[in-house]
Design an enzyme around this catalytic site. Sequence first.
Site, PDB file in Angstrom:
ATOM      1  N   GLY A 249       0.783  -1.224   0.000  1.00 39.68           N
ATOM      2  CA  GLY A 249       0.000   0.000   0.000  1.00 39.68           C
ATOM      3  C   GLY A 249       0.814   1.274   0.000  1.00 39.68           C
ATOM      4  N   GLU A 291       4.726  -6.136   1.669  1.00 36.98           N
ATOM      5  CA  GLU A 291       4.307  -6.602   0.345  1.00 36.98           C
ATOM      6  C   GLU A 291       4.019  -5.448  -0.614  1.00 36.98           C
ATOM      7  OE1 GLU A 291       1.713 -10.374   1.886  1.00 36.98           O
ATOM      8  OE2 GLU A 291       0.730  -8.426   1.864  1.00 36.98           O
ATOM      9  N   GLY A 293       3.500  -3.591  -4.013  1.00 31.53           N
ATOM     10  CA  GLY A 293       3.214  -3.957  -5.399  1.00 31.53           C
ATOM     11  C   GLY A 293       3.382  -2.728  -6.285  1.00 31.53           C
ATOM     12  N   ARG A 331      -8.034   2.501 -14.440  1.00 35.83           N
ATOM     13  CA  ARG A 331      -7.911   3.133 -13.122  1.00 35.83           C
ATOM     14  C   ARG A 331      -8.651   4.461 -12.989  1.00 35.83           C
ATOM     15  NH1 ARG A 331      -3.743   4.628 -11.071  1.00 35.83           N
ATOM     16  NH2 ARG A 331      -4.298   4.183  -8.919  1.00 35.83           N
ATOM     17  N   CYS A 362     -16.994   1.421 -26.386  1.00 31.93           N
ATOM     18  CA  CYS A 362     -18.362   1.914 -26.467  1.00 31.93           C
ATOM     19  C   CYS A 362     -18.930   2.168 -25.074  1.00 31.93           C
ATOM     20  CB  CYS A 362     -19.215   0.927 -27.236  1.00 31.93           C
ATOM     21  SG  CYS A 362     -18.591   0.732 -28.897  1.00 31.93           S
ATOM     22  N   GLU A 363     -18.327   3.080 -24.356  1.00 27.37           N
ATOM     23  CA  GLU A 363     -18.768   3.496 -23.020  1.00 27.37           C
ATOM     24  C   GLU A 363     -18.326   4.949 -22.858  1.00 27.37           C
ATOM     25  OE1 GLU A 363     -20.150   1.841 -20.319  1.00 27.37           O
ATOM     26  OE2 GLU A 363     -20.351  -0.046 -21.412  1.00 27.37           O
ATOM     27  N   TYR A 391      -1.117  -2.079 -12.005  1.00 23.00           N
ATOM     28  CA  TYR A 391      -2.567  -2.163 -12.142  1.00 23.00           C
ATOM     29  C   TYR A 391      -3.076  -1.623 -13.480  1.00 23.00           C
ATOM     30  CZ  TYR A 391      -2.010  -3.101  -7.202  1.00 23.00           C
ATOM     31  OH  TYR A 391      -1.606  -3.648  -6.006  1.00 23.00           O
TER      32      TYR A 391
END
Length: 432
Positions: A249, A291, A293, A331, A362-363, A391
């Site tokens: 984090g 941890e 990431g 994201r 298409c959004e 991510y």
Amino acid sequence: MQIKDLLSTGKNGRLMFSGIDTVELAGEYGTPLYVMDEEAIRQNMREYKRALEECYGKSSMVCYASKAFACKEIYRIAMDEGIGADVVSAGELLTAVSVDFPADKIVFHGNNKSDDELLLALNCGVGLIAVDNIEEIRTLDKLAKRLDKKAKISLRIKPGVTAHTHEFIRTGAIDSKFGFALETGEAMEAVLLAANCESLALTGFNCHIGSQIFDAEPFAAAAEVMLEFIAKVQKQTGAPIESLNLGGGFAIRYTDGDREVNYREYSLKIAKITKQKCEELGIPVPFMMIEPGRSIVGNAGITLYKVGAVKNIPGHRKYVLIDGGFTDNPRYSLYGAKYDIIAADKAAADMNETITLAGKCCESGDLIGENMPAPSLEPGGIVAVLATGAYNYSMASNYNRLPKPAVVMLKGGKSRIVVKRETLNDLLRNDI
Ligand SMILES: *Cc1c(COP(=O)(O)O)cnc(C)c1O
């Protein structure tokens, strides 16, 4: 390592990433394209490893949280740097062991592991299974017994501290789908149950308090709560608790508006509180794990896109349409995440426009960012979105049947493909 440390402007005005011309990369490998710098990844891994060793000596381990970016090459790099890895699925575990990543340095997480996943973890001999719930304690004990193995486990605890970016909350964090709550007595119940399981060896506790956290305080607060629990468990049960895993984090600098984070200082602050608390409680300092990431890979990557069209809607906004979108970077649509962009073909151009960078799906919500400072961008130009190493690839989808982009790794002035671009045939592979 910050993303800006890897960027420069070439003689022709083009954006250079790790000394390599990004327009040439886009030409050679096509767009959209994820580009990552291997040396930056290695430096980030080393910085954490050194910091932890400085704090706790060899009684510590950095595990790369591979959900941030998982493919064979990243496990090879982590293995080469001598750090461990977190996995959360059979897919991640299999990718790691397929390149001979040492299983004893793997921690297997997840809040709803299937029997097949647990069996795979046991058969691979992963170092630690981070158990999330009562059901999993029972299932894992049964499966381990069947294989005549003793599974080393830690229990995921909700320390009652949750943090996000610049805020953290000390209490009331029991509403989470992950782990055992302390306040309700659930965590102690889990300890007692696990201690009575013949085929389980409860050796530690783990927590994870959030993501993109800029301050050390919430981690220190979580460490204190976890250490108090360890002392309580040891007193009540005599269980030999060896390890404490504080999760990941740690924040990265996404945009110029974010401040820099020094992971060594961060670690030293947390270690100081940890050691003080252990002394106060009269317990030895556990084997300490973290941890990270995002902060290993996030600032080591950029994404290159080609501009297809520009739509200026007077009185409203200017859309710059690119050949990727939330299929390769979800994201912004997920969390409103912010990014900086640079025009790869004129890296030093004035940022005198404000644009919305929109994808090809298409959004209407298929955006990489809104109100982004940008230079004037024209059809055919290449745009670099910065700090996309975490991510992005790992969260990519095939919505609208778009193939996932390739990942190119840079090292020593050379580029190589580490994940091939999906082909249209790949998209048809599983259809009957
Ligand atoms: C997501 C996660 C991490 C990594 O978080 P980052 O923000 O990428 O550092 C580490 N541990 C656990 C249990 C996680 O769920």
